[in-house]
Motif scaffolding. Structure first.
Motif, PDB file in Angstrom:
ATOM      1  N   LEU A  47      -2.793  -4.685  -8.368  1.00  6.57           N
ATOM      2  CA  LEU A  47      -3.577  -3.606  -7.763  1.00  6.57           C
ATOM      3  C   LEU A  47      -5.022  -4.046  -7.565  1.00  6.57           C
ATOM      4  O   LEU A  47      -5.664  -4.547  -8.487  1.00  6.57           O
ATOM      5  CB  LEU A  47      -3.539  -2.345  -8.617  1.00  6.57           C
ATOM      6  CG  LEU A  47      -4.145  -1.121  -7.931  1.00  6.57           C
ATOM      7  CD1 LEU A  47      -3.177  -0.583  -6.874  1.00  6.57           C
ATOM      8  CD2 LEU A  47      -4.506  -0.049  -8.931  1.00  6.57           C
ATOM      9  N   GLU A  48      -5.525  -3.837  -6.349  1.00  6.22           N
ATOM     10  CA  GLU A  48      -6.909  -4.177  -6.014  1.00  6.22           C
ATOM     11  C   GLU A  48      -7.803  -2.949  -5.905  1.00  6.22           C
ATOM     12  O   GLU A  48      -8.998  -3.039  -6.164  1.00  6.22           O
ATOM     13  CB  GLU A  48      -6.957  -4.951  -4.694  1.00  6.22           C
ATOM     14  CG  GLU A  48      -6.301  -6.308  -4.775  1.00  6.22           C
ATOM     15  CD  GLU A  48      -6.298  -7.029  -3.437  1.00  6.22           C
ATOM     16  OE1 GLU A  48      -6.984  -6.590  -2.486  1.00  6.22           O
ATOM     17  OE2 GLU A  48      -5.588  -8.046  -3.336  1.00  6.22           O
ATOM     18  N   HIS A  49      -7.230  -1.801  -5.485  1.00  9.49           N
ATOM     19  CA  HIS A  49      -8.076  -0.622  -5.296  1.00  9.49           C
ATOM     20  C   HIS A  49      -7.264   0.659  -5.361  1.00  9.49           C
ATOM     21  O   HIS A  49      -6.132   0.702  -4.897  1.00  9.49           O
ATOM     22  CB  HIS A  49      -8.793  -0.692  -3.943  1.00  9.49           C
ATOM     23  CG  HIS A  49     -10.048   0.118  -3.909  1.00  9.49           C
ATOM     24  ND1 HIS A  49     -11.271  -0.397  -4.256  1.00  9.49           N
ATOM     25  CD2 HIS A  49     -10.262   1.412  -3.592  1.00  9.49           C
ATOM     26  CE1 HIS A  49     -12.192   0.545  -4.145  1.00  9.49           C
ATOM     27  NE2 HIS A  49     -11.611   1.657  -3.745  1.00  9.49           N
ATOM     28  N   VAL A  50      -7.895   1.691  -5.927  1.00 11.40           N
ATOM     29  CA  VAL A  50      -7.305   3.027  -5.969  1.00 11.40           C
ATOM     30  C   VAL A  50      -8.361   4.025  -5.482  1.00 11.40           C
ATOM     31  O   VAL A  50      -9.539   3.893  -5.794  1.00 11.40           O
ATOM     32  CB  VAL A  50      -6.796   3.382  -7.391  1.00 11.40           C
ATOM     33  CG1 VAL A  50      -7.909   3.409  -8.410  1.00 11.40           C
ATOM     34  CG2 VAL A  50      -6.032   4.692  -7.382  1.00 11.40           C
ATOM     35  N   TRP A  51      -7.915   4.982  -4.654  1.00  5.95           N
ATOM     36  CA  TRP A  51      -8.802   6.025  -4.144  1.00  5.95           C
ATOM     37  C   TRP A  51      -8.508   7.328  -4.871  1.00  5.95           C
ATOM     38  O   TRP A  51      -7.367   7.782  -4.906  1.00  5.95           O
ATOM     39  CB  TRP A  51      -8.592   6.224  -2.646  1.00  5.95           C
ATOM     40  CG  TRP A  51      -9.263   5.189  -1.827  1.00  5.95           C
ATOM     41  CD1 TRP A  51     -10.517   5.257  -1.271  1.00  5.95           C
ATOM     42  CD2 TRP A  51      -8.753   3.907  -1.464  1.00  5.95           C
ATOM     43  NE1 TRP A  51     -10.792   4.087  -0.584  1.00  5.95           N
ATOM     44  CE2 TRP A  51      -9.726   3.246  -0.689  1.00  5.95           C
ATOM     45  CE3 TRP A  51      -7.558   3.243  -1.726  1.00  5.95           C
ATOM     46  CZ2 TRP A  51      -9.539   1.978  -0.171  1.00  5.95           C
ATOM     47  CZ3 TRP A  51      -7.375   1.968  -1.220  1.00  5.95           C
ATOM     48  CH2 TRP A  51      -8.360   1.350  -0.454  1.00  5.95           C
ATOM     49  N   LEU A 106       1.915  -4.539  -4.965  1.00  7.93           N
ATOM     50  CA  LEU A 106       1.080  -3.379  -4.649  1.00  7.93           C
ATOM     51  C   LEU A 106      -0.396  -3.702  -4.826  1.00  7.93           C
ATOM     52  O   LEU A 106      -0.826  -4.141  -5.891  1.00  7.93           O
ATOM     53  CB  LEU A 106       1.467  -2.198  -5.539  1.00  7.93           C
ATOM     54  CG  LEU A 106       0.792  -0.871  -5.223  1.00  7.93           C
ATOM     55  CD1 LEU A 106       1.183  -0.380  -3.829  1.00  7.93           C
ATOM     56  CD2 LEU A 106       1.147   0.167  -6.275  1.00  7.93           C
ATOM     57  N   ARG A 107      -1.173  -3.473  -3.761  1.00  2.57           N
ATOM     58  CA  ARG A 107      -2.605  -3.752  -3.796  1.00  2.57           C
ATOM     59  C   ARG A 107      -3.454  -2.491  -3.677  1.00  2.57           C
ATOM     60  O   ARG A 107      -4.562  -2.446  -4.183  1.00  2.57           O
ATOM     61  CB  ARG A 107      -2.964  -4.729  -2.690  1.00  2.57           C
ATOM     62  CG  ARG A 107      -2.333  -6.090  -2.917  1.00  2.57           C
ATOM     63  CD  ARG A 107      -2.578  -7.111  -1.826  1.00  2.57           C
ATOM     64  NE  ARG A 107      -3.664  -6.817  -0.949  1.00  2.57           N
ATOM     65  CZ  ARG A 107      -3.670  -7.104   0.362  1.00  2.57           C
ATOM     66  NH1 ARG A 107      -2.642  -7.678   0.917  1.00  2.57           N
ATOM     67  NH2 ARG A 107      -4.716  -6.805   1.105  1.00  2.57           N
ATOM     68  N   PHE A 108      -2.944  -1.477  -2.971  1.00  2.00           N
ATOM     69  CA  PHE A 108      -3.745  -0.279  -2.700  1.00  2.00           C
ATOM     70  C   PHE A 108      -2.925   0.992  -2.902  1.00  2.00           C
ATOM     71  O   PHE A 108      -1.793   1.076  -2.443  1.00  2.00           O
ATOM     72  CB  PHE A 108      -4.248  -0.302  -1.245  1.00  2.00           C
ATOM     73  CG  PHE A 108      -4.943  -1.568  -0.875  1.00  2.00           C
ATOM     74  CD1 PHE A 108      -6.246  -1.806  -1.264  1.00  2.00           C
ATOM     75  CD2 PHE A 108      -4.284  -2.549  -0.148  1.00  2.00           C
ATOM     76  CE1 PHE A 108      -6.885  -2.985  -0.944  1.00  2.00           C
ATOM     77  CE2 PHE A 108      -4.911  -3.733   0.189  1.00  2.00           C
ATOM     78  CZ  PHE A 108      -6.220  -3.953  -0.215  1.00  2.00           C
ATOM     79  N   VAL A 109      -3.545   1.985  -3.578  1.00  5.20           N
ATOM     80  CA  VAL A 109      -2.935   3.302  -3.747  1.00  5.20           C
ATOM     81  C   VAL A 109      -4.011   4.346  -3.495  1.00  5.20           C
ATOM     82  O   VAL A 109      -5.123   4.237  -4.011  1.00  5.20           O
ATOM     83  CB  VAL A 109      -2.356   3.506  -5.166  1.00  5.20           C
ATOM     84  CG1 VAL A 109      -1.814   4.915  -5.330  1.00  5.20           C
ATOM     85  CG2 VAL A 109      -1.274   2.499  -5.473  1.00  5.20           C
ATOM     86  N   SER A 110      -3.671   5.359  -2.710  1.00  7.10           N
ATOM     87  CA  SER A 110      -4.598   6.464  -2.498  1.00  7.10           C
ATOM     88  C   SER A 110      -4.022   7.749  -3.066  1.00  7.10           C
ATOM     89  O   SER A 110      -2.902   8.144  -2.733  1.00  7.10           O
ATOM     90  CB  SER A 110      -4.895   6.664  -1.007  1.00  7.10           C
ATOM     91  OG  SER A 110      -5.764   7.788  -0.847  1.00  7.10           O
ATOM     92  N   GLY A 142       0.813  -1.206   0.000  1.00  2.55           N
ATOM     93  CA  GLY A 142       0.000   0.000   0.000  1.00  2.55           C
ATOM     94  C   GLY A 142       0.845   1.253   0.000  1.00  2.55           C
ATOM     95  O   GLY A 142       1.853   1.338   0.702  1.00  2.55           O
ATOM     96  N   ILE A 143       0.426   2.232  -0.808  1.00  3.43           N
ATOM     97  CA  ILE A 143       1.093   3.531  -0.853  1.00  3.43           C
ATOM     98  C   ILE A 143       0.019   4.608  -0.730  1.00  3.43           C
ATOM     99  O   ILE A 143      -0.922   4.646  -1.521  1.00  3.43           O
ATOM    100  CB  ILE A 143       1.906   3.732  -2.156  1.00  3.43           C
ATOM    101  CG1 ILE A 143       3.005   2.675  -2.264  1.00  3.43           C
ATOM    102  CG2 ILE A 143       2.500   5.132  -2.204  1.00  3.43           C
ATOM    103  CD1 ILE A 143       3.804   2.734  -3.561  1.00  3.43           C
ATOM    104  N   ASP A 144       0.176   5.465   0.271  1.00  5.97           N
ATOM    105  CA  ASP A 144      -0.775   6.551   0.501  1.00  5.97           C
ATOM    106  C   ASP A 144      -0.146   7.861   0.040  1.00  5.97           C
ATOM    107  O   ASP A 144       0.806   8.354   0.632  1.00  5.97           O
ATOM    108  CB  ASP A 144      -1.139   6.632   1.980  1.00  5.97           C
ATOM    109  CG  ASP A 144      -2.278   7.607   2.247  1.00  5.97           C
ATOM    110  OD1 ASP A 144      -2.590   8.441   1.366  1.00  5.97           O
ATOM    111  OD2 ASP A 144      -2.859   7.530   3.351  1.00  5.97           O
TER     112      ASP A 144
END
Length: 120
Positions: free
Chosen positions: A88-92, A66-70, A43-45
């Motif tokens: 990647l599973e989700h991006v915000w 990497l699964r999540f990026v915001s 995850g990377i915020d």
């Protein structure tokens, strides 16, 4: 908070890092070399940053886990096809000016089955 430019190689020796929180920094741009040493990050915020350049193809492709990026409340306006790894599973995108519909309109910008959250 004054971290505007990430030096090349900053993360090269952090192979076991799992999560990276860069929210509320002054980062303006990220490239394919920015996160190159983070082989196992999940995850990377990057929320509340000053990233306004397009997210280019290859930016996160070296981050195979990497699964999540915001990008919530960042200033990005575009993401190119091939920017994210297949994992990647989700991006915000909440509050950043780019919508999930716009991202989905770019062929292969999001991996198949990846989710997206925006203001809508």
């Amino acid at each position: 908070r004054d971290l505007a430019d990430l030096p090349l190689g900053l993360f090269d020796n952090l192979h076991n890092l799992r999560a990276l929180n860069l929210q509320e920094t002054s980062i303006r741009n990220i490239t394919g070399d920015t996160f190159r040493g983070l082989h196992h990050v999940t995850g990377i915020d990057l929320s509340h940053t000053n990233i306004s350049h397009p997210i280019r193809a290859g930016t996160f492709t070296n981050n195979k886990d990497l699964r999540f990026v915001s990008f919530a409340f960042a200033q990005i306006q575009a993401v190119e096809a091939g920017a994210f790894p297949r994992s990647l599973e989700h991006v915000w995108l909440t509050g950043c000016g780019l919508t999930c519909a716009e991202l989905e309109d770019v062929d292969e910008a999001l991996p198949r089955r990846a989710g997206c959250t925006d203001d809508g």
